[in-house]
Write an enzyme that holds these catalytic residues in place. Structure first.
Site, short mmCIF file in Angstrom:
data_model
loop_
_atom_site.label_atom_id
_atom_site.label_comp_id
_atom_site.label_asym_id
_atom_site.label_seq_id
_atom_site.Cartn_x
_atom_site.Cartn_y
_atom_site.Cartn_z
N CYS A 61 0.65 -1.24 -0.02
CA CYS A 61 -0.10 0.10 0.12
C CYS A 61 0.86 1.36 -0.13
O CYS A 61 1.73 1.51 -1.04
CB CYS A 61 -0.95 0.10 1.13
SG CYS A 61 -2.08 1.32 1.22
N ASP A 69 -9.63 -3.40 -6.76
CA ASP A 69 -8.95 -2.38 -5.99
C ASP A 69 -9.69 -1.05 -6.16
O ASP A 69 -9.44 -0.59 -7.29
CB ASP A 69 -7.53 -2.19 -5.97
CG ASP A 69 -6.90 -1.35 -5.07
OD1 ASP A 69 -7.75 -0.36 -4.30
OD2 ASP A 69 -5.73 -1.57 -4.55
N HIS A 120 -8.12 -4.31 -2.64
CA HIS A 120 -6.72 -3.71 -1.99
C HIS A 120 -6.36 -4.52 -0.76
O HIS A 120 -7.44 -5.19 -0.04
CB HIS A 120 -7.11 -2.12 -1.57
CG HIS A 120 -5.88 -1.57 -1.18
ND1 HIS A 120 -4.93 -1.18 -2.00
CD2 HIS A 120 -5.61 -0.91 -0.01
CE1 HIS A 120 -4.00 -0.45 -1.57
NE2 HIS A 120 -3.98 -0.16 -0.04
#
Length: 285
Positions: A165, A222, A253
């Site tokens: 991330c 995502d 995600h």
């Protein structure tokens, strides 16, 4: 998860006046609880040297987590870059997974100067993360490499970086920053976005400087990172790039985060297998 512990990290004032976290928090960050104990992977420390270390930097020491085989020599180095939740138990566990495979893995607490995200809500975390300059992150990663080299047990010519991330974006940026990087693996890190004085460039802006092969692992579901943005980065990297992208069509995600509801076991395991093959193919093994 009843046995999760949270410890408020100690702080010190550096010689440049920063209030710096001097130790890592235990357990998981408040913002990610409750932890999904049924899918959480836990890697032991048997046969490892694993624990908190202090990384010297130009503005004073910052905490990090390091794991490596006991008595190891000439170990390849993997920098593990955190999500926005700091160096909590999942990131530490990833370091131990690498160590079990013969690597030295180091995860720097990149938010040490800006605030303690361990006991923060998402609303409180965002301004802390926004206050972290990219230049500081690059410098701290350089300091981690220097620390590993000085230990005498690591071969820093075999250097890789992986991140998740927030750390996925950093992975691309560091591959552009440090020509010594041999391989990168970016897990769902954004590649385009708004710029700020502290974050003046995104991966797409430094594509021409990325010489090391980077493997991008992304989720097709995502909501925050459109596949179209990956296509933009591919075009910016150019036809001769050695970097590659893998998109898992149904993965959201944070599909590697085994402690969160977003975890997708099949995609996470396949991504990890591809990561290890990528390291080996690019001489980081």
């Amino acid at each position: 998860m009843d046995d999760v512990k949270l410890v408020t990290p100690q702080t010190d004032v550096s010689r440049r006046g920063f209030v710096v976290m001097s130790s890592l928090a235990a357990g998981f960050a408040l913002a990610v609880q409750p932890v999904q104990a049924q899918t959480q992977i836990s890697t032991d420390t048997n046969g490892l040297e694993a624990g908190e270390v202090s990384i010297p930097t130009g503005s004073g020491p910052i905490p990090a987590y390091r794991a490596q085989p006991q008595g190891g020599k000439n170990l390849p180095l993997v920098l593990v870059v955190q999500e926005i939740f700091g160096v909590h138990e999942h990131i530490k566990d990833v370091c131990r997974r690498f160590a079990k495979l013969g690597y030295c893995a180091i995860a720097v607490e990149h938010f040490a100067r800006q605030g303690n995200v361990a006991n923060a809500t998402m609303e409180q975390i965002r301004p802390i993360v926004a206050a972290v300059p990219d230049a500081q992150v690059m410098s701290d990663l350089d300091a981690a490499v220097a620390f590993a080299k000085a230990s005498g047990s690591v071969d820093t010519s075999k250097l890789a970086i992986t991140g998740f991330c927030w750390g996925g974006r950093v992975t691309w940026l560091y591959a552009a920053h440090n020509p010594g990087v041999k391989a990168g693996i970016a897990w769902y890190g954004r590649v385009v976005g708004d710029k700020t004085p502290l974050q003046p460039a995104h991966p797409i802006d430094v594509a021409d400087k990325i010489k090391a092969p980077v493997l991008g692992l992304y989720g097709g579901a995502d909501q925050g990172i459109p596949v179209a943005s990956l296509d933009q980065l591919k075009a910016a990297l150019g036809a001769g790039t050695k970097s590659e992208f893998v998109v898992y069509p149904d993965a959201p995600h944070a599909f590697h985060a085994d402690y969160r509801p977003s975890y997708r076991e099949a995609a996470a395991k396949d991504g990890w297998t591809k990561l290890l093959a990528w390291l080996k193919a690019n001489g980081v093994a």
